[in-house]
Design an enzyme around this catalytic site. Structure first.
Site, short mmCIF file in Angstrom:
data_model
loop_
_atom_site.label_atom_id
_atom_site.label_comp_id
_atom_site.label_asym_id
_atom_site.label_seq_id
_atom_site.Cartn_x
_atom_site.Cartn_y
_atom_site.Cartn_z
N HIS A 77 1.14 -1.22 -0.02
CA HIS A 77 0.31 -0.01 0.02
C HIS A 77 1.15 1.51 -0.29
O HIS A 77 0.78 2.24 -0.98
CB HIS A 77 -1.06 -0.08 1.22
CG HIS A 77 -2.30 -0.88 0.65
ND1 HIS A 77 -3.10 -0.05 -0.04
CD2 HIS A 77 -2.36 -1.50 1.51
CE1 HIS A 77 -4.18 -1.36 0.10
NE2 HIS A 77 -4.25 -2.37 0.92
N ARG A 135 0.59 -12.07 -26.08
CA ARG A 135 1.19 -13.02 -25.48
C ARG A 135 0.37 -14.41 -24.88
O ARG A 135 -0.71 -13.49 -24.20
CB ARG A 135 1.88 -12.88 -24.38
CG ARG A 135 2.60 -13.49 -23.32
CD ARG A 135 3.86 -13.31 -22.21
NE ARG A 135 2.99 -12.75 -20.94
CZ ARG A 135 3.33 -12.14 -19.92
NH1 ARG A 135 4.31 -12.50 -19.20
NH2 ARG A 135 2.12 -12.01 -19.25
N GLU A 188 12.13 -15.43 -20.82
CA GLU A 188 12.76 -15.54 -18.99
C GLU A 188 13.24 -16.39 -18.42
O GLU A 188 14.03 -16.70 -17.67
CB GLU A 188 11.12 -15.57 -18.75
CG GLU A 188 10.31 -14.34 -19.79
CD GLU A 188 9.15 -14.35 -19.33
OE1 GLU A 188 7.75 -14.28 -18.68
OE2 GLU A 188 8.42 -15.59 -20.16
N ASP A 194 11.05 -12.07 -14.86
CA ASP A 194 11.39 -13.32 -14.20
C ASP A 194 12.54 -13.62 -14.82
O ASP A 194 13.01 -14.50 -14.42
CB ASP A 194 10.83 -14.55 -15.55
CG ASP A 194 8.65 -14.37 -14.99
OD1 ASP A 194 9.01 -14.57 -13.54
OD2 ASP A 194 8.17 -14.28 -15.66
N ARG A 217 10.52 -12.71 -6.88
CA ARG A 217 10.45 -11.85 -7.51
C ARG A 217 9.44 -11.38 -6.36
O ARG A 217 8.87 -10.15 -6.53
CB ARG A 217 9.98 -11.99 -8.79
CG ARG A 217 8.84 -12.19 -9.25
CD ARG A 217 8.04 -12.07 -11.06
NE ARG A 217 7.17 -11.03 -10.92
CZ ARG A 217 6.74 -11.58 -12.02
NH1 ARG A 217 7.17 -12.68 -12.97
NH2 ARG A 217 6.73 -10.59 -12.88
N CYS A 254 10.44 -5.95 -22.35
CA CYS A 254 8.83 -5.74 -22.08
C CYS A 254 8.68 -6.36 -20.40
O CYS A 254 7.76 -6.39 -20.44
CB CYS A 254 7.95 -6.06 -22.63
SG CYS A 254 8.60 -8.16 -21.95
C1 PEP Z 1 8.87 -10.19 -17.12
O1 PEP Z 1 8.28 -11.69 -16.72
O2 PEP Z 1 9.16 -9.65 -17.24
C2 PEP Z 1 7.41 -10.42 -18.01
C3 PEP Z 1 7.18 -9.09 -18.39
O3 PEP Z 1 6.56 -10.84 -17.87
P1 PEP Z 1 5.70 -11.25 -16.23
O4 PEP Z 1 5.87 -9.93 -15.47
O5 PEP Z 1 4.59 -11.28 -16.59
O6 PEP Z 1 5.70 -12.46 -15.52
MG MG Z 2 7.88 -13.58 -16.59
#
Ligand code: PEP
Ligand code: MG
Length: 557
Positions: A190, A329, A418, A442, A452, A489
């Site tokens: 938050h 995707r 990834e 990832d 993560r 991305c």
């Molecule tokens: C990533 O793993 O960086 C990615 C863009 O996919 P997501 O965050 O949706 O797992």
């Molecule tokens: Mg990912």
């Protein structure tokens, strides 16, 4: 840095500089420790005392909700409801009727709910901080103490706390609270959400924050994630002023994204549905969509939507960016993004389990139907050979199988990078598909073997880790050799300095949350391509995450 400086490091979640005295939140009340059992005749009055205290807290929070607006009002109203929640009041009353004092009952009743919420996990577990916050407010009321939490300063301060409950952060005045630093919390807590909304620098998970005394002037650097004591006043103020100029530049920036020497950079948006895509198109300089996370359209879908229904949903995203690039995707279900109709059974280690393409290939027809729907949506929108990519690819065979399914439907096949295996065998993978999109979230998680979602491991899940940067370089180099696009991305693309490094590494597009585009645009226009390339070369020579950040900051200004 002067010799008397002390720096505490955490995870930066909202960039920018702030300089002001530290103001710690007011202590939580310590309820009297009593094991005495209340006399039976005193219990009804004690129940009433508890009810009056929870009602008073609820009333105060409701009044603050009425005086606020937007997310702040929602958060305050939700917390007010918790204070008078029937289940909680009933549980506490029962304990009092069994002889507990009101303060003891408030604590015990809360722990019953905490245990329940923690077991459920996910969003419910995140409400534990809210529950404990309400408990402390009610106990303070019972003990006749001032309400714990955020002080009301009469001069601008930087707010320091172990963790902030939503009711603490809601309604904060950014002209008095210039920044926020917490010892706990994570990028999605938050605290981070509200700080982002207020646009004030914010650092979370600063483990040694207790070393910062109340009232001492501190400099917060929200992008480096640092809090520094003892910085000379002129130096700190110069940083704050430069930062104000940068924020002004971000507010007024207009595209296209390009370097100082006019090299255009393909900057795209990450979206999760049609509404998000329309917002990105209207409010940002995105030149298309670099990542459409289709699984986020179906987080509550119990049954698989029909091909026609899926085509309608995907069509909204194509429609938001007519004639522009849209990378769809396929479902990245599993792990942190459970999709009820697709998920695999319970796994001990879901991030390493059956997720992404593994789910699709093992679920007969699921992937084929989604690809049919994408092809249908593209045809309806007049898009020829839309870009489609698969998540969590780990083997060349998976890439080949995916590409074959795409070719059958006139779709342009690509894969996410990834899993480190893909970067290591990048040439072999690129022989099968037409583009790469590097998912640094990832890729970092798997390269560093660090969840993560973990706040204590935030230093490891940092895409500035040199090992991650070298994997990105391997993928970008393979793209150059094959003459195929390699975009990024993951969140790394949204970090202004890192975005420049990625451009220097040869990445061909950057895709990010639409709200991050202007800051990246401003940073890109302040450097030349050669500067980006020099920064890329320099970070590749580094051995630690601190070094990569420091050399990039030095070379990119
Ligand atoms: C990533 O793993 O960086 C990615 C863009 O996919 P997501 O965050 O949706 O797992
Ligand atoms: Mg990912």
């Amino acid at each position: 840095m002067s010799s008397s400086e002390l720096t505490v490091t955490g995870t930066g979640v909202v960039s920018g500089f702030a300089y002001a005295p530290a103001a710690w939140t007011r202590e939580r009340p310590v309820p009297p420790s009593t094991t005495k059992t209340l006399a039976e005749e005193d219990r009804p009055a004690e129940v009433e005392r508890f009810k009056a205290a929870s009602a008073a807290v609820g009333q105060r929070l409701s009044e603050r909700a009425s005086a606020s607006s937007g997310v702040a009002a929602e958060v305050l109203a939700a917390t007010a409801n918790l204070a008078t929640d029937r289940g909680w009041v009933r549980a506490a009353s029962k304990l009092i009727n069994n002889g507990a004092a009101a303060e003891t009952a408030a604590t015990a009743a809360t722990e019953q709910f905490v245990e329940m919420f923690t077991k459920v996990g996910g969003l419910m577990a995140e409400r534990v901080t809210d529950l404990r916050d309400v408990r402390d407010r009610v106990i303070a009321e019972l003990m006749g103490l001032p309400e714990p939490g955020v002080p009301t300063p009469d001069q601008p301060v930087i707010l320091l706390a172990d963790d902030l409950a939503p009711a603490d952060t809601a309604g904060l005045d950014p002209s008095l609270i210039l920044g926020i630093v917490t010892r706990l919390g994570g990028p999605t807590s938050h605290t981070s959400i509200i700080a982002r909304q207020l646009g004030i620098p914010c650092v979370v998970a600063a483990a040694n924050l207790r070393a910062v005394p109340d009232g001492s002037p501190i400099l917060v650097d929200g992008s480096a994630g640092t809090v520094t004591l003892g910085v000379p006043v002129e130096e700190a103020e110069a940083k704050v002023h430069a930062d104000e100029a940068r924020r002004r530049a971000i507010r007024t920036w207009t595209g296209p994204a390009q370097t100082k020497d006019g090299v255009l950079v393909d900057v795209l948006a990450n979206v999760q549905d049609g509404a998000g895509a329309r917002l990105a198109a209207e409010t940002s300089e995105a030149r298309g969509v670099g990542l459409f996370r289709t699984e986020l359209c179906f987080l509550s879908a119990q049954t698989e939507p029909s091909v026609a229904e899926q085509a309608r949903i995907y069509g909204e995203v194509f429609a938001a960016f007519p004639g522009q690039k849209v990378v769809v995707r396929t479902l990245d279900a599993g792990s942190d993004k459970p999709v009820p109709f697709a998920n695999h059974e319970h796994e001990e280690n879901p991030a390493l389990g059956v997720r992404g393409i593994r789910l699709q290939l093992n679920n007969p027809g699921l992937l084929e139907r989604q690809l049919d729907a994408i092809a249908q949506a593209a045809e309806d929108a007049g898009v020829d050979r839309p870009w489609v990519m698969a998540p969590m690819i780990a083997t060349v065979d998976e890439a080949r199988a995916f590409a074959a399914l795409c070719h059958d439907r006139n779709l342009k096949p690509g894969i996410m990078v990834e899993v480190p295996a893909v970067a290591l065998l990048a040439d072999e993978f690129l022989a099968e598909v037409e583009f790469f999109s590097i998912g640094t979230n990832d890729l970092t998680q798997y390269a560093m073997a660090a969840d993560r979602m973990s706040s204590p491991l935030a230093n490891l899940t940092d895409p500035w880790q040199p090992a991650v940067l070298r994997l990105i370089k391997m993928a970008a180099d393979a793209g150059r050799r094959a003459g195929k696009p390699v975009g990024v991305c993951g969140e790394a693309a949204a970090a202004p300095h890192l975005a420049c490094v990625l451009v220097g590494l040869g990445v061909t597009s950057l895709s990010m949350a639409a709200s991050a585009i202007a800051a990246v645009g401003v940073q890109l226009q302040s450097v030349t391509l050669e500067q980006c390339q020099r920064a890329a070369e320099a970070v590749l020579a580094c051995a630690t995450v601190e070094q990569t950040k420091a050399v990039a900051a030095e070379l990119l200004g």
